[in-house]
Design a protein around this motif. Structure first.
Motif, PDB file in Angstrom:
ATOM      1  N   PRO A  14      11.507   4.424   4.364  1.00 33.92           N
ATOM      2  CA  PRO A  14      10.168   4.293   4.960  1.00 33.92           C
ATOM      3  C   PRO A  14       9.097   4.805   4.001  1.00 33.92           C
ATOM      4  CG  PRO A  14      11.677   5.428   6.444  1.00 33.92           C
ATOM      5  CD  PRO A  14      12.370   5.311   5.119  1.00 33.92           C
ATOM      6  N   PHE A  15       7.883   4.327   4.163  1.00 33.62           N
ATOM      7  CA  PHE A  15       6.769   4.837   3.366  1.00 33.62           C
ATOM      8  C   PHE A  15       6.540   6.308   3.690  1.00 33.62           C
ATOM      9  CE2 PHE A  15       4.315   0.590   2.788  1.00 33.62           C
ATOM     10  CZ  PHE A  15       5.036   0.325   1.642  1.00 33.62           C
ATOM     11  N   ILE A  20       1.376   5.525   3.115  1.00 25.49           N
ATOM     12  CA  ILE A  20       0.720   5.065   4.341  1.00 25.49           C
ATOM     13  C   ILE A  20      -0.789   5.229   4.216  1.00 25.49           C
ATOM     14  CG2 ILE A  20       0.412   5.570   6.803  1.00 25.49           C
ATOM     15  CD1 ILE A  20       3.448   6.324   6.813  1.00 25.49           C
ATOM     16  N   GLY A  21      -1.235   6.385   3.687  1.00 21.87           N
ATOM     17  CA  GLY A  21      -2.663   6.647   3.503  1.00 21.87           C
ATOM     18  C   GLY A  21      -3.338   5.655   2.571  1.00 21.87           C
ATOM     19  N   LYS A  22      -2.602   5.164   1.584  1.00 20.17           N
ATOM     20  CA  LYS A  22      -3.157   4.183   0.642  1.00 20.17           C
ATOM     21  C   LYS A  22      -3.012   2.753   1.149  1.00 20.17           C
ATOM     22  CE  LYS A  22      -2.900   5.174  -3.808  1.00 20.17           C
ATOM     23  NZ  LYS A  22      -2.343   5.322  -5.152  1.00 20.17           N
ATOM     24  N   SER A  24      -0.346   1.000   1.483  1.00 20.11           N
ATOM     25  CA  SER A  24       0.551   0.264   0.582  1.00 20.11           C
ATOM     26  C   SER A  24       1.268  -0.853   1.321  1.00 20.11           C
ATOM     27  CB  SER A  24       1.588   1.218  -0.011  1.00 20.11           C
ATOM     28  OG  SER A  24       0.960   2.223  -0.758  1.00 20.11           O
ATOM     29  N   LYS A  25       1.644  -1.866   0.586  1.00 19.35           N
ATOM     30  CA  LYS A  25       2.400  -2.992   1.129  1.00 19.35           C
ATOM     31  C   LYS A  25       3.820  -2.922   0.597  1.00 19.35           C
ATOM     32  CE  LYS A  25      -1.300  -4.917   2.897  1.00 19.35           C
ATOM     33  NZ  LYS A  25      -1.769  -4.159   3.992  1.00 19.35           N
ATOM     34  N   CYS A  26       4.777  -3.225   1.448  1.00 29.89           N
ATOM     35  CA  CYS A  26       6.175  -3.242   1.023  1.00 29.89           C
ATOM     36  C   CYS A  26       6.414  -4.501   0.191  1.00 29.89           C
ATOM     37  CB  CYS A  26       7.096  -3.232   2.238  1.00 29.89           C
ATOM     38  SG  CYS A  26       8.850  -3.168   1.796  1.00 29.89           S
ATOM     39  N   ILE A  27       6.944  -4.328  -1.018  1.00 29.03           N
ATOM     40  CA  ILE A  27       7.184  -5.471  -1.903  1.00 29.03           C
ATOM     41  C   ILE A  27       8.678  -5.744  -2.058  1.00 29.03           C
ATOM     42  CG2 ILE A  27       5.006  -5.188  -3.142  1.00 29.03           C
ATOM     43  CD1 ILE A  27       6.732  -3.946  -5.458  1.00 29.03           C
ATOM     44  N   ILE A  28       9.471  -5.265  -1.102  1.00 23.90           N
ATOM     45  CA  ILE A  28      10.916  -5.473  -1.126  1.00 23.90           C
ATOM     46  C   ILE A  28      11.304  -6.407   0.004  1.00 23.90           C
ATOM     47  CG2 ILE A  28      13.178  -4.353  -0.914  1.00 23.90           C
ATOM     48  CD1 ILE A  28      11.680  -3.534  -3.434  1.00 23.90           C
ATOM     49  N   GLN A  29      12.187  -7.336  -0.287  1.00 27.43           N
ATOM     50  CA  GLN A  29      12.778  -8.198   0.727  1.00 27.43           C
ATOM     51  C   GLN A  29      14.286  -8.093   0.598  1.00 27.43           C
ATOM     52  OE1 GLN A  29      11.353 -12.191   0.104  1.00 27.43           O
ATOM     53  NE2 GLN A  29       9.522 -11.844   1.310  1.00 27.43           N
ATOM     54  N   THR A  59       9.679   1.228   7.530  1.00 31.69           N
ATOM     55  CA  THR A  59       9.030   1.438   8.823  1.00 31.69           C
ATOM     56  C   THR A  59       8.894   0.155   9.635  1.00 31.69           C
ATOM     57  OG1 THR A  59       6.929   1.303   7.644  1.00 31.69           O
ATOM     58  CG2 THR A  59       7.755   3.491   8.144  1.00 31.69           C
ATOM     59  N   THR A  60       8.921  -0.989   8.979  1.00 38.28           N
ATOM     60  CA  THR A  60       8.851  -2.246   9.719  1.00 38.28           C
ATOM     61  C   THR A  60      10.259  -2.622  10.184  1.00 38.28           C
ATOM     62  OG1 THR A  60       9.052  -3.508   7.669  1.00 38.28           O
ATOM     63  CG2 THR A  60       6.828  -3.114   8.480  1.00 38.28           C
ATOM     64  N   VAL A  61      10.403  -2.901  11.456  1.00 38.16           N
ATOM     65  CA  VAL A  61      11.708  -3.232  12.030  1.00 38.16           C
ATOM     66  C   VAL A  61      12.042  -4.683  11.709  1.00 38.16           C
ATOM     67  CG1 VAL A  61      13.012  -3.378  14.182  1.00 38.16           C
ATOM     68  CG2 VAL A  61      11.335  -1.558  13.860  1.00 38.16           C
ATOM     69  N   ARG A  62      13.311  -4.893  11.383  1.00 39.20           N
ATOM     70  CA  ARG A  62      13.782  -6.247  11.086  1.00 39.20           C
ATOM     71  C   ARG A  62      14.735  -6.698  12.178  1.00 39.20           C
ATOM     72  NH1 ARG A  62      15.100  -7.737   5.313  1.00 39.20           N
ATOM     73  NH2 ARG A  62      17.093  -8.058   6.301  1.00 39.20           N
TER      74      ARG A  62
END
Length: 74
Positions: A14-15, A20-22, A24-29, A59-62
């Motif tokens: 998780p970030f 989180i404050g910045k 940021s975007k998750c760049i992993i798939q 943090t994003t649920v899949r």
């Protein structure tokens, strides 16, 4: 070490609060055991790697699950 084998796992964590404050975007798939690092500036330069185990713990649920710490410790 004849006959020895190594298994390699990767986990997307998780970030942290700074990320989180910045905003940021998750760049992993992840798809199965393939992990892809996305290059937002050069989409054609994405890099993919295969691992024995891949765990999604961001943090994003899949829909295909969430890699809990107990799974990673196996």
């Amino acid at each position: 070490m004849a006959g020895a084998s190594v298994k390699v796992a990767v986990r997307v964590r998780p970030f942290n609060s700074r990320e989180i404050g910045k905003e940021s975007k998750c760049i992993i798939q992840m798809s199965g055991n393939t992990t892809t690092i996305l290059n937002p500036k050069q989409p054609k330069e994405n890099k993919s790697f295969n691992f024995d185990f891949s765990y999604w713990s961001h943090t994003t649920v899949r829909p295909d699950g969430f890699g809990k710490q107990g799974q990673v410790k196996r």
